[in-house]
Design a protein around this motif. Sequence first.
Motif, PDB file in Angstrom:
ATOM      1  N   GLN A 242     -22.703  71.374 -14.189  1.00  0.00           N
ATOM      2  CA  GLN A 242     -23.866  72.333 -13.277  1.00  0.00           C
ATOM      3  C   GLN A 242     -24.011  71.702 -11.718  1.00  0.00           C
ATOM      4  O   GLN A 242     -23.820  70.376 -11.428  1.00  0.00           O
ATOM      5  CB  GLN A 242     -25.352  72.344 -13.594  1.00  0.00           C
ATOM      6  N   HIS A 248     -20.285  70.883  -5.483  1.00  0.00           N
ATOM      7  CA  HIS A 248     -19.770  72.218  -6.837  1.00  0.00           C
ATOM      8  C   HIS A 248     -19.006  71.238  -7.091  1.00  0.00           C
ATOM      9  O   HIS A 248     -17.461  70.516  -6.280  1.00  0.00           O
ATOM     10  CB  HIS A 248     -18.701  73.175  -6.818  1.00  0.00           C
ATOM     11  N   GLU A 273     -18.023  79.647  -9.136  1.00  0.00           N
ATOM     12  CA  GLU A 273     -19.084  79.188  -8.730  1.00  0.00           C
ATOM     13  C   GLU A 273     -20.074  80.078  -7.127  1.00  0.00           C
ATOM     14  O   GLU A 273     -20.921  79.889  -6.783  1.00  0.00           O
ATOM     15  CB  GLU A 273     -19.795  78.068  -8.891  1.00  0.00           C
ATOM     16  N   THR A 277     -22.622  83.123  -5.365  1.00  0.00           N
ATOM     17  CA  THR A 277     -23.541  82.614  -4.410  1.00  0.00           C
ATOM     18  C   THR A 277     -23.914  83.306  -3.279  1.00  0.00           C
ATOM     19  O   THR A 277     -22.439  83.515  -3.285  1.00  0.00           O
ATOM     20  CB  THR A 277     -23.785  80.961  -4.473  1.00  0.00           C
TER      21      THR A 277
END
Length: 277
Positions: A242, A248, A273, A277
């Motif tokens: 996570q 990341h 990811e 975002t």
Amino acid sequence: MRWLCDYSCRDDYTLLAKDTSAWAGLFYFASRRGIGASYQSVVTWPDGNGTLVRHFAKGAKIETGVVVTKVDPDGTLVAIGKDGPFGVKAQHVVLAVPGFVADRLVPDRPRTALDYGAWAVANLHLHARPSERMGAPTAWDSVIRNSPSLGYVSATHQRGRDHGPTVWTWFYPFTGPGDVARKQVIGASYEDWAEVVLRDLEVAHPNLRSLVDRIEVAFWGHGMIRPKPGALFDPNRIARLQPRGKIHFAHTDLSGVALFEEAFDHGLRAAREITVT
């Protein structure tokens, strides 16, 4: 069968079969070829993945000679370069480093037991190739039965030349405790290991020594993460995937096994990811 299982686990995991996660042991064989899949051509170069690194680096701005010492979830990096320490504020950070390094840079991430195997790797530069028994051509990957090494690969195999100069890459996994292996690596000299390499390969190629121009030996104290029993199903391993704020994570260690495909997949995941975002 025992020899094959041990060899396979040494090759991919730096472990003997008895010390390997049962899931990882089955995965080694079950993932080799799926229904309807076909074998792909061997992809190899004398300098290994260096060829891929140079390709991806074309046109990219890369800062070398810099050591990052800390990464904060807000995207702040602390680093040391040739002119001293400095800071960087990033919109996103992809931390593609081994787990034990990431834990130093991001101290508050979930922890899990990390076990790493050590490796010795040697490149032999040959001005000619040894004569093959039974007239067989040199294979890409050659294994010596009952040797503690994994044998060697012909790094020039993809060039399609069966004669003349070549480079062989020889691999030796330390399957015992990682801390003991790292001490062994530090205590041995280059001459010691060059002799180990030659003696191992002379079992299959008695005239090899006279054909070698030079040998390059490298040691990897934390060569690859090892999937010991229970490691792959540790809840903290999943938690470590996570993001931490703007950080990341992308590395094969996150899968608990050291495979190129896993590293590639985690890189894609980290990129996704960022894009959402």
